[in-house]
Write a protein that holds these residues in place. Structure first.
Motif, mmCIF file in Angstrom:
data_model
loop_
_atom_site.group_PDB
_atom_site.id
_atom_site.type_symbol
_atom_site.label_atom_id
_atom_site.label_comp_id
_atom_site.label_asym_id
_atom_site.label_seq_id
_atom_site.Cartn_x
_atom_site.Cartn_y
_atom_site.Cartn_z
ATOM 1 N N UNK A 170 0.849 -1.194 0.000
ATOM 2 C CA UNK A 170 0.000 0.000 0.000
ATOM 3 C C UNK A 170 0.884 1.243 0.000
ATOM 4 N N UNK A 171 0.260 2.402 -0.079
ATOM 5 C CA UNK A 171 1.008 3.651 -0.032
ATOM 6 C C UNK A 171 1.818 3.760 1.259
ATOM 7 N N UNK A 172 1.287 3.220 2.349
ATOM 8 C CA UNK A 172 1.962 3.327 3.648
ATOM 9 C C UNK A 172 3.282 2.558 3.663
ATOM 10 N N UNK A 173 3.369 1.459 2.901
ATOM 11 C CA UNK A 173 4.566 0.613 2.952
ATOM 12 C C UNK A 173 5.513 0.825 1.774
ATOM 13 N N UNK A 174 5.061 1.493 0.722
ATOM 14 C CA UNK A 174 5.915 1.617 -0.462
ATOM 15 C C UNK A 174 7.149 2.471 -0.232
ATOM 16 N N UNK A 175 7.100 3.336 0.773
ATOM 17 C CA UNK A 175 8.259 4.177 1.051
ATOM 18 C C UNK A 175 9.310 3.499 1.910
ATOM 19 N N UNK A 176 9.041 2.267 2.332
ATOM 20 C CA UNK A 176 9.970 1.537 3.193
ATOM 21 C C UNK A 176 10.856 0.644 2.321
ATOM 22 N N UNK A 177 12.159 0.704 2.536
ATOM 23 C CA UNK A 177 13.075 -0.110 1.739
ATOM 24 C C UNK A 177 12.888 -1.583 2.070
ATOM 25 N N UNK A 178 13.157 -2.428 1.095
ATOM 26 C CA UNK A 178 13.006 -3.871 1.303
ATOM 27 C C UNK A 178 13.945 -4.382 2.399
ATOM 28 N N UNK A 179 15.077 -3.704 2.579
ATOM 29 C CA UNK A 179 16.014 -4.125 3.616
ATOM 30 C C UNK A 179 15.411 -3.999 5.013
ATOM 31 N N UNK A 180 14.471 -3.070 5.171
ATOM 32 C CA UNK A 180 13.848 -2.851 6.477
ATOM 33 C C UNK A 180 12.566 -3.652 6.654
ATOM 34 N N UNK A 181 12.147 -4.354 5.614
ATOM 35 C CA UNK A 181 10.943 -5.156 5.709
ATOM 36 C C UNK A 181 11.226 -6.444 6.491
ATOM 37 N N UNK A 182 10.267 -6.920 7.269
ATOM 38 C CA UNK A 182 10.451 -8.176 8.000
ATOM 39 C C UNK A 182 10.482 -9.369 7.047
ATOM 40 N N UNK A 183 11.027 -10.469 7.527
ATOM 41 C CA UNK A 183 11.083 -11.675 6.702
ATOM 42 C C UNK A 183 9.691 -12.258 6.516
ATOM 43 N N UNK A 184 9.351 -12.554 5.277
ATOM 44 C CA UNK A 184 8.065 -13.165 4.944
ATOM 45 C C UNK A 184 8.337 -14.496 4.258
ATOM 46 N N UNK A 185 7.940 -15.626 4.856
ATOM 47 C CA UNK A 185 8.204 -16.923 4.241
ATOM 48 C C UNK A 185 7.703 -17.044 2.802
ATOM 49 N N UNK A 186 6.598 -16.373 2.478
ATOM 50 C CA UNK A 186 6.087 -16.449 1.107
ATOM 51 C C UNK A 186 6.849 -15.534 0.150
ATOM 52 N N UNK A 187 7.780 -14.751 0.685
ATOM 53 C CA UNK A 187 8.727 -13.961 -0.094
ATOM 54 C C UNK A 187 8.077 -12.956 -1.040
ATOM 55 N N UNK A 188 6.995 -12.359 -0.585
ATOM 56 C CA UNK A 188 6.360 -11.283 -1.341
ATOM 57 C C UNK A 188 5.433 -10.510 -0.419
ATOM 58 N N UNK A 189 5.154 -9.264 -0.751
ATOM 59 C CA UNK A 189 4.139 -8.542 0.023
ATOM 60 C C UNK A 189 2.746 -9.031 -0.353
ATOM 61 N N UNK A 190 1.810 -8.838 0.551
ATOM 62 C CA UNK A 190 0.427 -9.165 0.235
ATOM 63 C C UNK A 190 -0.216 -8.051 -0.562
ATOM 64 N N UNK A 191 -1.334 -8.344 -1.156
ATOM 65 C CA UNK A 191 -2.101 -7.352 -1.908
ATOM 66 C C UNK A 191 -3.294 -6.895 -1.073
ATOM 67 N N UNK A 192 -3.693 -5.645 -1.190
ATOM 68 C CA UNK A 192 -4.876 -5.190 -0.460
ATOM 69 C C UNK A 192 -6.098 -6.062 -0.720
ATOM 70 N N UNK A 193 -6.197 -6.585 -1.927
ATOM 71 C CA UNK A 193 -7.335 -7.428 -2.279
ATOM 72 C C UNK A 193 -7.361 -8.722 -1.463
#
Length: 241
Positions: free
Chosen positions: A188-211
């Motif tokens: 979302x707009x809230x998370x797009x400004x955050x670098x991937x390096x600062x994102x937590x580990x996600x086993x599915x290796x991708x961000x979720x979609x709002x849908x």
């Protein structure tokens, strides 16, 4: 629900992001959608009305108790039965605790937690008359785990979980269900400004979609989850197990 009229859902914070995705999906599934936000998004409203012509927007800052009350007064004046409330309004003021100001803390708690309390209380009064309804809070996985630099946000989201469980116990005998969604890293707009390096580990290796969050909300709001209350559903790609 027990009648054949069009179901009504109020979604706070629904002019963009996850809230707008929810509004679109509910409209596609035959709901009359009441959008809400501090500012109207005419393009978003037009898109929802193309799917559900009776849908409309009610402006209001639901972090203020008097504005939340006015919002529900407008629903009463239109003689609408409210079937579903989704408390989705949210902001973040990320900062380490030692640097977090009281003003920033108040802003986050007012918008994320107190607004949900005000709206849920008003919705419960409407739903109790009909002895049915569904209330959803958009929490977060950080409300379960905490996160450095997000003390105010995590506290507000943890508060929503406590509120959901308490309200679920109070309303269960009246056939009103209360649950919480706990999204993880959602694009979302809230998370797009955050670098991937600062994102937590996600086993599915991708961000979720709002849908994908919207699909979970649709399930918990409707009759297919009629025996589910007081629960927290994670939509987080396995971030918390």
């Amino acid at each position: 629900m027990s009648d054949n009229r069009k179901q009504v859902v109020l979604i706070t914070g629904s002019t963009r992001g996850i809230g707008l995705a929810m509004a679109k999906l509910f409209a596609e599934n035959g709901y009359l959608v009441i959008l809400n936000g501090r500012h109207e998004n005419p393009e978003a409203l037009a898109g929802i009305q193309a799917l559900s012509p009776e849908s409309f927007f009610l402006q209001g800052d639901v972090s203020r108790e008097e504005e939340a009350e006015k919002l529900f007064d407008s629903i009463r004046e239109r003689k609408l039965n409210l079937d579903v409330l989704i408390c989705n309004s949210g902001i973040s003021r990320d900062s380490l605790v030692l640097r977090l100001s009281g003003q920033e803390l108040d802003a986050v708690l007012d918008t994320n937690l107190k607004s949900a309390f005000y709206c849920a209380r008003q919705a419960a009064r409407l739903m109790l008359r009909r002895r049915e309804g569904s209330i959803l809070f958009t929490s977060s996985v950080v409300g379960l785990t905490g996160h450095e630099g997000q003390a105010a946000y995590a506290a507000s989201k943890a508060g929503l979980i406590g509120l959901a469980k308490s309200l679920a116990r109070e309303l269960a005998a009246r056939n009103i269900r209360v649950n919480a969604l706990a999204p993880g890293w959602i694009d979302t707009e809230m998370t797009r400004g955050i670098s991937r390096e600062k994102m937590p580990f996600v086993p599915m290796q991708r961000p979720g979609r709002p849908e994908e969050v919207a699909e979970a909300a649709l399930f918990l709001a409707g009759s297919k989850s009629s025996y589910i209350t007081g629960q927290v559903l994670q939509i987080a790609g396995g971030m918390v197990m």
